[in-house]
Scaffold this active site. Structure first.
Site, short mmCIF file in Angstrom:
data_model
loop_
_atom_site.label_atom_id
_atom_site.label_comp_id
_atom_site.label_asym_id
_atom_site.label_seq_id
_atom_site.Cartn_x
_atom_site.Cartn_y
_atom_site.Cartn_z
CB CYS A 12 -40.29 -34.68 -31.63
SG CYS A 12 -39.62 -34.24 -30.01
CG HIS A 40 -43.11 -32.20 -20.44
ND1 HIS A 40 -43.12 -31.03 -21.12
CD2 HIS A 40 -42.45 -31.95 -19.29
CE1 HIS A 40 -42.50 -30.10 -20.43
NE2 HIS A 40 -42.08 -30.64 -19.31
CB CYS A 95 -34.43 -29.91 -28.65
SG CYS A 95 -34.96 -30.02 -30.35
CD GLU A 125 -39.32 -24.33 -25.77
OE1 GLU A 125 -39.98 -25.37 -25.79
OE2 GLU A 125 -39.22 -23.57 -26.75
CB CYS A 195 -39.54 -27.44 -33.45
SG CYS A 195 -40.61 -28.74 -32.91
CB SER A 267 -42.68 -36.03 -24.55
OG SER A 267 -43.88 -35.35 -24.31
S1 SF4 Z 1 -38.36 -28.44 -29.94
FE1 SF4 Z 1 -39.36 -29.82 -28.52
S2 SF4 Z 1 -41.02 -30.72 -29.76
FE2 SF4 Z 1 -39.55 -29.80 -31.20
S3 SF4 Z 1 -38.12 -31.43 -31.82
FE3 SF4 Z 1 -37.23 -30.34 -30.08
S4 SF4 Z 1 -37.87 -31.45 -28.26
FE4 SF4 Z 1 -39.21 -32.07 -29.94
#
Ligand code: SF4
Length: 293
Positions: A12, A40, A95, A125, A195, A267
């Protein structure tokens, strides 16, 4: 044999960005300390470790003045403060989607809402999001866990209830939890903080499962979003396998299929997906047709 690849699938935006920042930092020749596994995916972490990445358990293990990397799934603000006290050079790989959950969590708790976080309480997270809560918060993973939570069992009506989600949760579950929470709260504020990368990958794997005789999901066994993809395929009734690398393929299982679907967690780097497709082609005994779904 036909090989169908989910589209989109694999890395992603957030993880790609994190890997690029890490590679850039490692190119300087200094070791880079990541607090917790930065991605991960054990194979990708091993590749970066060869270039100087050091994975440590906590900020306490980062030496003074070192380069410290904050993973895509973020950390609590207290962790950043402790790194600053050590004069660490901080590379923030959080992110933007995770940053949004942290911001919403802070806003809601500062405005007096009891915060519900839909997620896995052991996931880093969620630990990071909890660090942004200034009031009370409850982590729930299902409607059942909402009903059995202390706040639901011991309170009458709850005046102000807020709901956010870990970025990798399923939309359907968030909607069910929001509906259940609405029955208990005078005021409920919900932010859909799942997301779009997660949403798109879940949709793509569901479509793939409808067309394939079996789906191989490739990604780290510690990756929550990969686990969700695997569950979506299983729930659809399509046989599924969850592997970390092509070496774990069950050859007979593959041979028995006419159409194999391939999907990858957010990931999982491209090179692992390419290895997997080559291995399936080799098992098929000829060049299988690969198409994107
Ligand atoms: S929240 Fe996590 S899965 Fe979504 S774009 Fe960001 S890193 Fe990737």
């Amino acid at each position: 044999m036909k090989i169908l690849r989910a589209e989109p699938t694999g890395l992603c935006f957030g993880v790609r960005r994190a890997i690029e920042s890490l590679e850039q930092a490692l190119a300087g020749g200094e070791p880079v300390y990541a607090i917790g596994s930065p991605i991960h995916n054990p194979q990708e972490v091993a590749r970066l470790a060869d270039r100087g990445l050091r994975v440590v358990e906590s900020e306490a293990d980062v030496p003074e003045n070192a380069v410290a990397f904050i993973r895509a799934h973020g950390v609590a603000p207290a962790v950043v403060e402790r790194l600053k006290e050590k004069d660490a050079s901080i590379i923030d790989g959080t992110c933007p989607f995770v940053r949004m959950v942290q911001t919403r969590a802070r806003e809601l708790s500062e405005a007096g809402y009891h915060l519900l976080i839909l997620g896995d309480e052991k996931h880093p997270e969620v630990a990071g999001i909890l660090g942004y809560v200034t009031g009370k918060a409850t982590v729930i993973s299902s409607v059942a866990s909402l009903f059995s939570s202390t706040i639901f069992r011991t309170s009458g009506r709850i005046p102000k209830l807020g709901l956010v989600s870990q970025t990798t949760q399923e939309e359907r579950l968030l909607a069910e939890v929001a509906k259940a929470a609405a029955g208990k709260a005078d005021e409920l504020r919900v932010y859909n903080t799942i997301c779009h990368a997660t949403r798109e990958r879940q949709q793509a794997v569901a479509e793939l499962a409808a067309k394939a005789d079996g789906v191989i999901v490739i990604g780290g066994h510690d990756s929550a979003n990969t686990g969700k993809l695997h569950r979506i395929v299983n729930d659809s009734g399509c046989p599924a396998q969850w592997i970390e690398h092509a070496g774990q393929l069950d050859r007979q299982w593959v041979k028995d299929k006419n159409t194999i679907g391939v999907a990858a967690g957010a990931s999982t780097p491209d090179w692992l997906i390419e290895h997997l497709i080559s291995a399936i082609r080799e098992i098929a005994g000829r060049q299988g047709d690969v198409s994107n779904e």
